[in-house]
Write a protein that holds these residues in place. Structure first.
Motif, mmCIF file in Angstrom:
data_model
loop_
_atom_site.group_PDB
_atom_site.id
_atom_site.type_symbol
_atom_site.label_atom_id
_atom_site.label_comp_id
_atom_site.label_asym_id
_atom_site.label_seq_id
_atom_site.Cartn_x
_atom_site.Cartn_y
_atom_site.Cartn_z
ATOM 1 N N ASP A 149 -18.200 -89.920 92.994
ATOM 2 C CA ASP A 149 -18.259 -90.730 91.763
ATOM 3 C C ASP A 149 -17.518 -90.019 90.641
ATOM 4 O OD1 ASP A 149 -19.829 -92.589 92.970
ATOM 5 O OD2 ASP A 149 -21.609 -92.267 91.740
ATOM 6 N N GLY A 150 -17.817 -88.716 90.492
ATOM 7 C CA GLY A 150 -17.210 -87.932 89.424
ATOM 8 C C GLY A 150 -15.699 -87.881 89.538
ATOM 9 N N VAL A 151 -15.219 -87.686 90.768
ATOM 10 C CA VAL A 151 -13.764 -87.636 90.995
ATOM 11 C C VAL A 151 -13.113 -88.929 90.494
ATOM 12 C CG1 VAL A 151 -12.009 -87.686 92.803
ATOM 13 C CG2 VAL A 151 -13.864 -86.016 92.916
ATOM 14 N N ALA A 152 -13.736 -90.069 90.809
ATOM 15 C CA ALA A 152 -13.187 -91.353 90.358
ATOM 16 C C ALA A 152 -13.383 -91.525 88.861
ATOM 17 C CB ALA A 152 -13.854 -92.497 91.116
ATOM 18 N N ASN A 176 -27.272 -83.667 91.172
ATOM 19 C CA ASN A 176 -26.408 -84.844 91.046
ATOM 20 C C ASN A 176 -25.569 -84.777 89.772
ATOM 21 O OD1 ASN A 176 -27.275 -85.971 93.414
ATOM 22 N ND2 ASN A 176 -28.807 -87.286 92.471
ATOM 23 N N ILE A 177 -26.195 -84.347 88.673
ATOM 24 C CA ILE A 177 -25.464 -84.256 87.402
ATOM 25 C C ILE A 177 -24.344 -83.217 87.525
ATOM 26 C CG2 ILE A 177 -25.646 -83.711 84.942
ATOM 27 C CD1 ILE A 177 -28.620 -84.513 85.147
ATOM 28 N N ASN A 178 -24.689 -82.036 88.052
ATOM 29 C CA ASN A 178 -23.701 -80.964 88.163
ATOM 30 C C ASN A 178 -22.559 -81.349 89.111
ATOM 31 O OD1 ASN A 178 -25.006 -79.267 86.379
ATOM 32 N ND2 ASN A 178 -26.274 -78.344 87.962
ATOM 33 N N SER A 179 -22.890 -82.011 90.218
ATOM 34 C CA SER A 179 -21.840 -82.413 91.156
ATOM 35 C C SER A 179 -20.938 -83.476 90.539
ATOM 36 C CB SER A 179 -22.462 -82.960 92.441
ATOM 37 O OG SER A 179 -23.275 -81.992 93.027
ATOM 38 N N PHE A 180 -21.552 -84.389 89.771
ATOM 39 C CA PHE A 180 -20.776 -85.418 89.074
ATOM 40 C C PHE A 180 -19.772 -84.750 88.132
ATOM 41 C CE2 PHE A 180 -20.470 -88.651 85.583
ATOM 42 C CZ PHE A 180 -19.918 -89.674 86.331
ATOM 43 N N LEU A 181 -20.242 -83.719 87.396
ATOM 44 C CA LEU A 181 -19.351 -82.994 86.487
ATOM 45 C C LEU A 181 -18.218 -82.315 87.257
ATOM 46 C CD1 LEU A 181 -18.902 -81.618 83.536
ATOM 47 C CD2 LEU A 181 -19.688 -79.617 84.787
ATOM 48 N N LEU A 182 -18.582 -81.610 88.348
ATOM 49 C CA LEU A 182 -17.549 -80.872 89.084
ATOM 50 C C LEU A 182 -16.520 -81.833 89.670
ATOM 51 C CD1 LEU A 182 -19.745 -78.138 90.792
ATOM 52 C CD2 LEU A 182 -18.173 -77.872 88.866
ATOM 53 N N GLY A 183 -16.974 -83.001 90.113
ATOM 54 C CA GLY A 183 -16.045 -84.008 90.610
ATOM 55 C C GLY A 183 -15.092 -84.467 89.516
ATOM 56 N N ALA A 184 -15.673 -84.745 88.337
ATOM 57 C CA ALA A 184 -14.852 -85.209 87.218
ATOM 58 C C ALA A 184 -13.856 -84.133 86.801
ATOM 59 C CB ALA A 184 -15.753 -85.594 86.042
ATOM 60 N N ARG A 185 -14.336 -82.862 86.775
ATOM 61 C CA ARG A 185 -13.461 -81.750 86.365
ATOM 62 C C ARG A 185 -12.301 -81.564 87.355
ATOM 63 N NH1 ARG A 185 -15.931 -77.849 82.416
ATOM 64 N NH2 ARG A 185 -16.065 -79.358 80.724
ATOM 65 N N LYS A 186 -12.535 -81.984 88.599
ATOM 66 C CA LYS A 186 -11.499 -81.805 89.606
ATOM 67 C C LYS A 186 -10.267 -82.650 89.255
ATOM 68 C CE LYS A 186 -11.018 -81.028 94.438
ATOM 69 N NZ LYS A 186 -9.931 -81.638 95.021
ATOM 70 N N ASN A 188 -9.978 -84.221 86.148
ATOM 71 C CA ASN A 188 -9.786 -84.270 84.702
ATOM 72 C C ASN A 188 -10.461 -83.057 84.085
ATOM 73 O OD1 ASN A 188 -9.791 -84.792 81.990
ATOM 74 N ND2 ASN A 188 -10.495 -86.906 82.169
ATOM 75 N N PRO A 189 -9.724 -81.931 83.957
ATOM 76 C CA PRO A 189 -10.350 -80.672 83.529
ATOM 77 C C PRO A 189 -10.993 -80.738 82.155
ATOM 78 C CG PRO A 189 -8.163 -80.286 84.427
ATOM 79 C CD PRO A 189 -8.310 -81.765 84.300
ATOM 80 N N SER A 190 -10.625 -81.719 81.313
ATOM 81 C CA SER A 190 -11.248 -81.741 79.987
ATOM 82 C C SER A 190 -12.444 -82.689 79.922
ATOM 83 C CB SER A 190 -10.212 -82.117 78.928
ATOM 84 O OG SER A 190 -9.501 -83.253 79.353
ATOM 85 N N ALA A 191 -12.875 -83.197 81.062
ATOM 86 C CA ALA A 191 -14.017 -84.121 81.056
ATOM 87 C C ALA A 191 -15.318 -83.371 80.787
ATOM 88 C CB ALA A 191 -14.108 -84.846 82.392
ATOM 89 N N THR A 192 -16.216 -84.018 80.023
ATOM 90 C CA THR A 192 -17.566 -83.472 79.860
ATOM 91 C C THR A 192 -18.569 -84.566 80.228
ATOM 92 O OG1 THR A 192 -17.646 -84.182 77.563
ATOM 93 C CG2 THR A 192 -16.945 -81.912 77.971
ATOM 94 N N VAL A 193 -19.772 -84.132 80.576
ATOM 95 C CA VAL A 193 -20.828 -85.080 80.917
ATOM 96 C C VAL A 193 -21.959 -84.903 79.918
ATOM 97 C CG1 VAL A 193 -22.568 -85.731 82.615
ATOM 98 C CG2 VAL A 193 -20.287 -85.097 83.373
ATOM 99 N N GLN A 194 -22.349 -85.990 79.293
ATOM 100 C CA GLN A 194 -23.508 -85.930 78.406
ATOM 101 C C GLN A 194 -24.698 -86.562 79.118
ATOM 102 O OE1 GLN A 194 -22.999 -87.029 74.367
ATOM 103 N NE2 GLN A 194 -24.970 -86.070 74.044
ATOM 104 N N VAL A 195 -25.807 -85.813 79.162
ATOM 105 C CA VAL A 195 -26.960 -86.329 79.889
ATOM 106 C C VAL A 195 -28.074 -86.661 78.907
ATOM 107 C CG1 VAL A 195 -27.702 -83.975 80.376
ATOM 108 C CG2 VAL A 195 -28.653 -85.829 81.699
#
Lengths: 366, 306
Positions: A149-152, A176-186, A188-195
Motif C-alpha cells: 500500500d505504502g509503495v503505491a 502496519n504503520i511502520n511498514s506503510f511508511l517504509l513502503g512510501a519512503r521506497k 518517495n523519500p520525502s513522504a511522511t505518515v501522520q497517525v
C-alpha cells in the motif's frame, strides 16, 4: 387443560432421546467429512476483519466433504465458550476457529482441555508450547500488504503527507504503520505518515473525525487499521482524497480514490486445516506467514492508482514473495533512538515486539 | 503550538461541533420534552440506533434520504409510544422500562439492519456557511446539514412553547405536580404518552442523522453510547431546551479535540484528550452545581427525584 400440563420428567426423557438421536446421526456423518466451526465477534459483512474471515469461510464451503458452521456477533465473554461448545456437541465440529483476540484466554484454553479430540485454532499469535496440543494459533503478516500500500501511496501523494487512522498502539498496528511508511519512503523519500489513534477498534464517529482532521492537516492519501474501515474510506472519498484499504476489500466504497488495500488471505490457512483433517494428519500449532506463504494479498487496484503506482506495487509484491526484507537497518524511531540496528527478516520474531513509530511517522504511542 | 496550528485546532473544534452535535441535540431535546412531562425514558439509546437503521434502510429502498429521516422519526415514535403506554400501567417503573426499551430497540435494529450494512444508501446533502470566505478549510469545516438547523429551531420553539403556550404549561404542570394536573382536568397519562412519543420521534431523527449524514453509514457500532450521553446531557442542561442545544454543541466540539490535536502534532496523551468531552461535562457540572437552582429546575414528578 390437563392434557397440556407440562411434565418435567417426560420432557427431560423426550429431549434426552432426541439429543441422542441427533448425536448418533451426526456422529455417523462425521466420518464422511470435516466440520469446521467459525466464530466471529462482529457481523460477517463489516467490510473489515470479520468479512475477511467470512470470505474464506464461504470459499471453504465449496470444497467437497467440508461443512462449515458459523456464528457472528459473539462477544468475547462466556458467550463465545457456549457457542463453541454447542458447535462441538450439536454440530460435531472437528475444529473450531475463534477469530477474535479475546476468545483465547480463558475460553478456548479451557475448551481445548475439556474436548481433547477437537482442534481449536485462534487468529492471533498467542499459543505457547505449554498450552494443550489441540490448541493453536494462526495469523498473517498483514504489514507486508501495508508495505505494498505504502509503495503505491508514495507515488500517489502530492502533499507528501499520508494519513493513518489507527485504533490502538499495539505491536500489530504499529508494524502496519511502520511498514506503510517504509513502503512510501521506497518510492518517495520525502513522504511522511501522520497517525491518529482513536483509542478503540470500532468508534465510527471518532474515525470520521480523525479522517477529517488528517485531510484538514494536508494528508491526501488515507489508510487505516480499525475493525471496520468503511467509515474512514467513505469519509476520505467524500473529502476527495485517495485511500488504501485494510482487512477486506473496500474498493466498492471509493470508486474514485481507491488505490489498493491490505487484505488477509485466510483461505490459504483454512484450506490447509481442512485438507490435514481430511487426511487425518496432525494440525500444526502455529501457522503464520505473509506474501511468501500466500497468506496476505492486496486488493485489485482501483481508479486512484496511477500506472506508475501499479507497476511499483506489483514489483514490491514480487520482492516480498522472494522474501526481500522490509526492515532494512539501521532505522531510528521518531524520538531519535536506534531501534532497528540491522536488517531483519520479514518474519523475525524481534519485529513482533514492536513498540515504536519509525522516524518519518508523526504520532506517539502514548 | 504555533499560530497556524492553533487556527487548525480552532477550525476543527467548530467543525466538530457542527458535525457531531446534531444527534446529541435531537436526543437531548426529545428527552427534555419527556422529562418535562414527568417521565424518564432511558430507552432513547435504542431509539437512536433503530432510527439510524430505519433511516438508512428506507433511504436505500426509496432513494430519498428525507423519506428515511421521516421513517426514522416514525420508528422512534413507535418505541416512544410503547414506553409511554407501558409506563401508564400501574406500578411500572419508567427507568426499568427504559432500559428494557434500550435493549429492545438495539436488538430490533440489529435484527432488521443486517441486510443494510453492505449497501450504500443515498445520503443527506449539506451546504457550507463558509463559502463566502473562499477558504477551502473553512468552507469544509462549516459544512452544515439542514437537520442541525432543524434541531436548533426545534429547541428554540420548545423553549418558547414551554414558557408561553397553554400546551407548554400543561406539559410543565404534568411534570411538576400530577395532582394539580388532575385537578385541572388534564389526563396525566395522555400528556406523558404524547410527550414520550414526540420525544421518541426526535431521537429517531437524530439516529437518521448518524446513518445518513455523519459518519454516514449504518453499522452496529454506530451509536456507541451517544444516546445515553445525550440523556445525561439533559440533566447537565438542567431541563432547558436552549441549554440542551448549547450542551450538545459543546460536547461535539470537545469530541473533536482528540483527533485535532493529534493532527497538528500534539500526539502525547491522546487517551486523555479523547476523554475531553466527559471531563468537560464533569467540570461544568461541578462548577454550575447549586442545589437550590437545580432543585428549582428539575421537574417535581421525575421518579429519580421523588
Amino acid at each position: 387443560m390437563s392434557l397440556l400440563k407440562f411434565d418435567r420428567r417426560t420432557f427431560l426423557k423426550a429431549s434426552a432421546a432426541s439429543v441422542l438421536a441427533t448425536g448418533a446421526a451426526a456422529g455417523g456423518a462425521r466420518a464422511a467429512g470435516v466440520t469446521i466451526g467459525i466464530v466471529y465477534v462482529g457481523p460477517r459483512d463489516d467490510f473489515g476483519w470479520n468479512q475477511a474471515h467470512a470470505v474464506a469461510a464461504q470459499a471453504l464451503k465449496t470444497i467437497p466433504g467440508v461443512t462449515v458452521v458459523e456464528e457472528e456477533n459473539v462477544p468475547e465473554t462466556d458467550a463465545c465458550a457456549k457457542t463453541m461448545e454447542s458447535m462441538v456437541n450439536l454440530d460435531n465440529a472437528n475444529i473450531i476457529l475463534g477469530t477474535s483476540f479475546g476468545y483465547f484466554a480463558p475460553f478456548m484454553i479451557d475448551l481445548s482441555k475439556k474436548y481433547a479430540k477437537v482442534q481449536f485454532r485462534h487468529a492471533a499469535p498467542l499459543w505457547t508450547p505449554a498450552l494443550p496440543k489441540n490448541l493453536g494459533s494462526y495469523f498473517g503478516y498483514l504489514n507486508q500488504a501495508h508495505y505494498v500500500d505504502g509503495v503505491a501511496a508514495g507515488l500517489s501523494t502530492k502533499s507528501n503527507k499520508l494519513g493513518f487512522v489507527a485504533a490502538k498502539p499495539i505491536a500489530s498496528v504499529l508494524s502496519n504503520i511502520n511498514s506503510f511508511l517504509l513502503g512510501a519512503r521506497k518510492t518517495n523519500p520525502s513522504a511522511t505518515v501522520q497517525v491518529i489513534f482513536t483509542g478503540d477498534w470500532s468508534l465510527p464517529v471518532r474515525e470520521a473525525e480523525a479522517t477529517n482532521a488528517l485531510v484538514d492537516a494536508g494528508a491526501d492519501v488515507i489508510t487505516c487499521h480499525v475493525d471496520s474501515p468503511k467509515v474512514v474510506i467513505e469519509t476520505a472519498e467524500k473529502r476527495g482524497v485517495k485511500t488504501c484499504g485494510h482487512n477486506a476489500s473496500q474498493a466498492p466504497l471509493a470508486p474514485k480514490g481507491f488505490i489498493t488495500g491490505a487484505e488477509y488471505k485466510w483461505i490459504t490457512i483454512y484450506k490447509g486445516y481442512a485438507s490435514d483433517l481430511t487426511a487425518g494428519k496432525t494440525l500444526p500449532n502455529m501457522v503464520s506467514g505473509g506474501y511468501e506463504a500466500d497468506m496476505v494479498q492486496n486488493t485489485p487496484f482501483g481508479a486512484g492508482a496511477s500506472d506508475a503506482a501499479r507497476a511499483a506495487a506489483t514489483s514490491a509484491i514480487a520482492d516480498l514473495k522472494a522474501k526481500k526484507p522490509i526492515y532494512v537497518g539501521p532505522l531510528k524511531d521518531n524520538k531519535g533512538n536506534l531501534v532497528i540496528a540491522k536488517t531483519y527478516d520479514n518474519l523475525d520474531p524481534y519485529l513482533d515486539k514492536m513498540d515504536y513509530l519509525l522516524e518519518g511517522v508523526q504520532g506517539s504511542t502514548t | 503550538m504555533n499560530e497556524s496550528a492553533f487556527v487548525i485546532v480552532l477550525v476543527a473544534l467548530i467543525g466538530g461541533a457542527l458535525r457531531v452535535s446534531t444527534p446529541f441535540m435531537f436526543v437531548a431535546l426529545g428527552e427534555c420534552l419527556t422529562e418535562k412531562s414527568g417521565r424518564v425514558n432511558l430507552g432513547l439509546e435504542g431509539t437512536l440506533v433503530l432510527g439510524a437503521m430505519t433511516g438508512y434502510a428506507i433511504s436505500y429502498k426509496s432513494g430519498s434520504p428525507w423519506l428515511g429521516v421521516l421513517a426514522a422519526g416514525c420508528a422512534g415514535s413507535v418505541l416512544g409510544a410503547m414506553h409511554g403506554y407501558i409506563c401508564k400501567l400501574p406500578k411500572v417503573n419508567d427507568i426499568a422500562v427504559g432500559i428494557a426499551m434500550m435493549l429492545f430497540g438495539t436488538g430490533v435494529a440489529f435484527f432488521f439492519g443486517k441486510p443494510y450494512i453492505q449497501p450504500s444508501a443515498p445520503r443527506l446533502g449539506s451546504f457550507s456557511l463558509g463559502a463566502w470566505t473562499g477558504n477551502l478549510e473553512i468552507t469544509t469545516a462549516l459544512q452544515i446539514n439542514p437537520l442541525l438547523l432543524v434541531g436548533i429551531v426545534t429547541g428554540l420553539v420548545m423553549a418558547w412553547a414551554f414558557a408561553n403556550t397553554k400546551w407548554g404549561l400543561i406539559v410543565r404542570m404534568t411534570g411538576d405536580s400530577a395532582a394539580s394536573a388532575r385537578a385541572m382536568g388534564v389526563s396525566v397519562d395522555l400528556v406523558r404518552f404524547l410527550c414520550t412519543t414526540a420525544g421518541g420521534f426526535l431521537a429517531g431523527v437524530g439516529g437518521a442523522f448518524l446513518s445518513l449524514y455523519y459518519p454516514g453509514s449504518w453499522n452496529q457500532g454506530l451509536s456507541s453510547g451517544q444516546g445515553l450521553m445525550a440523556v445525561a446531557l439533559v440533566i447537565f442542561a438542567r431541563w432547558s431546551p436552549i441549554r440542551c442545544i448549547i450542551a450538545a454543541l459543546l460536547f461535539g466540539a470537545a469530541g473533536a479535540i482528540g483527533p485535532a490535536l493529534q493532527s497538528v502534532g500534539i500526539t502525547q496523551g491522546y487517551y486523555f484528550f479523547n476523554a475531553a468531552p466527559y471531563i468537560l461535562t464533569l467540570f461544568i457540572m461541578i462548577a454550575s452545581a447549586d442545589s437550590k437552582r437545580a432543585a428549582r429546575d428539575v421537574p417535581g414528578e421525575l421518579s429519580i427525584t421523588k
